[in-house]
Design a protein around this motif. Structure first.
Motif, PDB file in Angstrom:
ATOM      1  N   SER A  35     -24.707  -8.943  -0.943  1.00  0.00           N
ATOM      2  CA  SER A  35     -23.887 -10.336  -0.094  1.00  0.00           C
ATOM      3  C   SER A  35     -22.544  -9.865  -0.824  1.00  0.00           C
ATOM      4  N   VAL A  36     -21.771  -9.480  -2.258  1.00  0.00           N
ATOM      5  CA  VAL A  36     -20.309  -9.043  -2.681  1.00  0.00           C
ATOM      6  C   VAL A  36     -20.217  -7.564  -1.674  1.00  0.00           C
ATOM      7  N   LYS A  37     -21.381  -6.791  -2.374  1.00  0.00           N
ATOM      8  CA  LYS A  37     -20.835  -4.902  -2.722  1.00  0.00           C
ATOM      9  C   LYS A  37     -21.020  -4.648  -1.247  1.00  0.00           C
ATOM     10  N   LEU A  38     -22.239  -5.120  -0.108  1.00  0.00           N
ATOM     11  CA  LEU A  38     -22.301  -4.975   1.165  1.00  0.00           C
ATOM     12  C   LEU A  38     -20.727  -5.038   2.141  1.00  0.00           C
ATOM     13  N   ALA A  39     -20.285  -6.208   1.483  1.00  0.00           N
ATOM     14  CA  ALA A  39     -18.824  -6.895   1.898  1.00  0.00           C
ATOM     15  C   ALA A  39     -18.156  -5.802   1.850  1.00  0.00           C
ATOM     16  N   TRP A  40     -17.698  -5.037   0.451  1.00  0.00           N
ATOM     17  CA  TRP A  40     -16.758  -4.046  -0.038  1.00  0.00           C
ATOM     18  C   TRP A  40     -16.758  -3.055   1.356  1.00  0.00           C
ATOM     19  N   TYR A  41     -18.043  -3.348   1.679  1.00  0.00           N
ATOM     20  CA  TYR A  41     -17.850  -1.508   3.353  1.00  0.00           C
ATOM     21  C   TYR A  41     -17.710  -1.533   4.367  1.00  0.00           C
ATOM     22  N   GLY A  42     -18.340  -3.550   4.767  1.00  0.00           N
ATOM     23  CA  GLY A  42     -17.685  -4.161   5.660  1.00  0.00           C
ATOM     24  C   GLY A  42     -18.034  -5.271   5.726  1.00  0.00           C
ATOM     25  N   THR A  43     -18.779  -5.546   6.824  1.00  0.00           N
ATOM     26  CA  THR A  43     -19.156  -6.819   8.028  1.00  0.00           C
ATOM     27  C   THR A  43     -20.477  -7.266   8.149  1.00  0.00           C
ATOM     28  N   ALA A  44     -21.294  -7.898   7.606  1.00  0.00           N
ATOM     29  CA  ALA A  44     -22.954  -8.210   8.136  1.00  0.00           C
ATOM     30  C   ALA A  44     -23.243  -9.391   8.894  1.00  0.00           C
ATOM     31  N   GLU A  45     -24.218  -9.192   9.259  1.00  0.00           N
ATOM     32  CA  GLU A  45     -24.509 -10.910  10.244  1.00  0.00           C
ATOM     33  C   GLU A  45     -25.735 -10.826  10.854  1.00  0.00           C
ATOM     34  N   ARG A  46     -26.417 -11.944  10.283  1.00  0.00           N
ATOM     35  CA  ARG A  46     -28.136 -11.760  11.406  1.00  0.00           C
ATOM     36  C   ARG A  46     -27.671 -11.298  12.666  1.00  0.00           C
ATOM     37  N   ALA A  47     -28.586 -11.269  13.191  1.00  0.00           N
ATOM     38  CA  ALA A  47     -29.182 -10.422  14.783  1.00  0.00           C
ATOM     39  C   ALA A  47     -30.146 -10.651  14.937  1.00  0.00           C
ATOM     40  N   GLY A  48     -31.018 -11.600  14.576  1.00  0.00           N
ATOM     41  CA  GLY A  48     -32.143 -12.566  15.193  1.00  0.00           C
ATOM     42  C   GLY A  48     -33.725 -12.076  13.870  1.00  0.00           C
ATOM     43  N   ALA A  70     -36.276 -10.116  10.070  1.00  0.00           N
ATOM     44  CA  ALA A  70     -35.300 -10.542  10.137  1.00  0.00           C
ATOM     45  C   ALA A  70     -34.339  -8.935  10.816  1.00  0.00           C
ATOM     46  N   LEU A  71     -33.063  -9.405  11.834  1.00  0.00           N
ATOM     47  CA  LEU A  71     -32.311  -7.659  11.929  1.00  0.00           C
ATOM     48  C   LEU A  71     -30.940  -8.307  11.296  1.00  0.00           C
ATOM     49  N   VAL A  72     -30.490  -6.850  10.738  1.00  0.00           N
ATOM     50  CA  VAL A  72     -29.124  -7.530  10.610  1.00  0.00           C
ATOM     51  C   VAL A  72     -28.599  -6.573  10.820  1.00  0.00           C
ATOM     52  N   ARG A  73     -26.866  -7.048  11.781  1.00  0.00           N
ATOM     53  CA  ARG A  73     -26.379  -6.007  12.029  1.00  0.00           C
ATOM     54  C   ARG A  73     -25.082  -5.455  11.115  1.00  0.00           C
ATOM     55  N   PHE A  74     -24.661  -4.200  10.673  1.00  0.00           N
ATOM     56  CA  PHE A  74     -24.030  -4.328  10.321  1.00  0.00           C
ATOM     57  C   PHE A  74     -22.558  -3.176  10.633  1.00  0.00           C
ATOM     58  N   THR A  75     -20.856  -3.378  10.138  1.00  0.00           N
ATOM     59  CA  THR A  75     -19.624  -2.767  10.906  1.00  0.00           C
ATOM     60  C   THR A  75     -19.441  -1.956   9.597  1.00  0.00           C
ATOM     61  N   ARG A  76     -18.723  -1.193   9.996  1.00  0.00           N
ATOM     62  CA  ARG A  76     -18.306  -0.314   8.482  1.00  0.00           C
ATOM     63  C   ARG A  76     -16.841  -1.200   8.479  1.00  0.00           C
ATOM     64  N   THR A  77     -15.889  -1.678   7.552  1.00  0.00           N
ATOM     65  CA  THR A  77     -14.441  -1.375   8.432  1.00  0.00           C
ATOM     66  C   THR A  77     -13.594  -1.077   6.712  1.00  0.00           C
ATOM     67  N   ARG A  78     -13.398  -0.402   6.031  1.00  0.00           N
ATOM     68  CA  ARG A  78     -13.475   0.082   4.601  1.00  0.00           C
ATOM     69  C   ARG A  78     -13.622   1.338   4.940  1.00  0.00           C
ATOM     70  N   LYS A  79     -12.291   1.901   5.611  1.00  0.00           N
ATOM     71  CA  LYS A  79     -12.677   4.231   5.712  1.00  0.00           C
ATOM     72  C   LYS A  79     -12.319   4.445   4.448  1.00  0.00           C
ATOM     73  N   PRO A  80     -12.727   5.365   4.323  1.00  0.00           N
ATOM     74  CA  PRO A  80     -11.960   6.405   3.033  1.00  0.00           C
ATOM     75  C   PRO A  80     -10.731   7.167   3.317  1.00  0.00           C
ATOM     76  N   SER A  81      -9.779   7.222   1.912  1.00  0.00           N
ATOM     77  CA  SER A  81      -8.678   8.193   2.344  1.00  0.00           C
ATOM     78  C   SER A  81      -8.621   9.429   2.714  1.00  0.00           C
ATOM     79  N   ALA A  82      -7.453   9.950   3.730  1.00  0.00           N
ATOM     80  CA  ALA A  82      -8.170  11.539   3.378  1.00  0.00           C
ATOM     81  C   ALA A  82      -7.643  11.991   1.939  1.00  0.00           C
TER      82      ALA A  82
END
Length: 330
Positions: A207-220, A236-248
């Motif tokens: 849970s915590v490691k995935l949250a490092w990269y972004g947000t996850a939620e159950r999708a059914g 079950a389905l899990v939907r994830f969106t990345r919110t932490r972007k690496p610096s250029a």
């Protein structure tokens, strides 16, 4: 050397000439058609393929289910898709049906070899948009899977092998900074853990490691009857969106990676002794003063900390080590 050590990349177009399957089944609609239960069993029998527990294989036999997964992932003709564990091609065809480009990573050599023939038979107009790589997904890197290197972003859509789902997700997110989203089907208990929030009984390392990269939620949820063979667990389905972007900036990116490694080490230690306080679980890692500097109460348990709090603790720890080094060299 094994097939996994020496991966092969095949396109459906390159295998069309060798396919003895009839294309008449693809003429049912302008875009071909998806696999049903009878198709799955026929393909498996023709290729001498049997689902194995070793690779966590449970093949989806319901077209409605795979279309639902693709819909949840918002796949369109402009999407570049990575699929892990395509099996006999049920979800693969649903992805290609949208007009998307995709690469499938399959660990089982006979399954990887058969897949292009299935695309040729059921969706011949999609052969130029598809490739399959015979490789263990845990060994995939931008170097040996260059298909996505030029993408600003791509998405993962997969029915993941349940026994290695979490390692695959975290490994891909770590290695591919442009993996921006995913929708995956996993064991229900795994889905619950991936989407869990602080304070719940199932909140833990994934849970915590995935949250490092972004947000996850159950999708059914997904019923057992859509698989062959039917698994002994719910899905079950899990939907994830990345919110932490690496610096250029290379220096900033290196510092961020160092912080991630430190944060993950603290997470592992905290949940390795879940019922202990942070002070007890991290006594070999974190001096008491670091808790104060991070504004974290050392009497709390790891299961109550958000990813931001773990990151603050890691940042304070790195700052303390840097100060100690500077003092020692002064």
């Amino acid at each position: 050397m094994s097939d996994i050590d020496s991966p092969t990349i095949e396109s459906a177009a390159g295998n069309a000439a060798n396919s003895t399957a009839s294309n008449t089944t693809a003429a049912d609609s302008p875009t071909g058609r998806l696999l049903g239960a009878a198709d799955i069993r026929r393909i498996a029998a023709d290729a001498g393929i049997s689902p194995t527990k070793k690779f966590g294989q449970n093949f989806v036999i319901d077209p409605g289910t795979v279309r639902r997964i693709v819909r949840e992932a918002d796949v369109t003709a402009d999407t570049h898709v990575l699929e892990v564990g395509p099996g006999l091609g049920s979800l693969t065809l649903a992805i290609l049906e949208t007009g998307a480009r995709m690469t499938a990573v399959e660990i089982d050599p006979p399954v990887a070899e058969r897949l292009p023939r299935t695309i040729t038979e059921f969706m011949p107009q999609a052969v130029s948009r598809f490739a399959v790589v015979n490789r263990d997904a845990l060994t995939v890197t931008p170097g040996n899977l260059p298909d996505f290197n030029d993408d600003a972003s791509f998405t993962l859509v997969a029915n993941l092998p349940y026994n290695v789902a979490t390692p695959i997700i975290l490994t891909l997110l770590e290695r591919f900074a442009n993996l921006d989203s995913f929708v995956v089907m996993v064991q229900k208990e795994v889905a619950d853990r991936l989407a869990a929030k602080p304070g719940s009984k199932i909140y833990g390392t994934p849970s915590v490691k995935l949250a490092w990269y972004g947000t996850a939620e159950r999708a059914g949820t997904i019923g057992r009857n859509v698989f062959w063979p039917a698994p002994n667990v719910d899905s079950a389905l899990v939907r994830f969106t990345r919110t932490r972007k690496p610096s250029a900036d290379a220096a900033k990116a290196a510092a961020e990676e160092s912080l991630r490694v430190t944060t993950f080490r603290l997470i592992d230690a905290a949940f390795g002794q879940r019922r202990k306080t942070l002070h007890a679980a991290l006594k070999h890692e974190v001096p008491a003063s670091v808790f104060d500097n991070a504004g974290i109460d050392a009497t709390r348990r790891g299961e109550t900390l958000t990813i931001d709090e773990f990151t603050a603790l890691a940042r304070a720890l790195e700052a303390q080590k840097a100060a100690n080094t500077a003092e020692a060299t002064a």
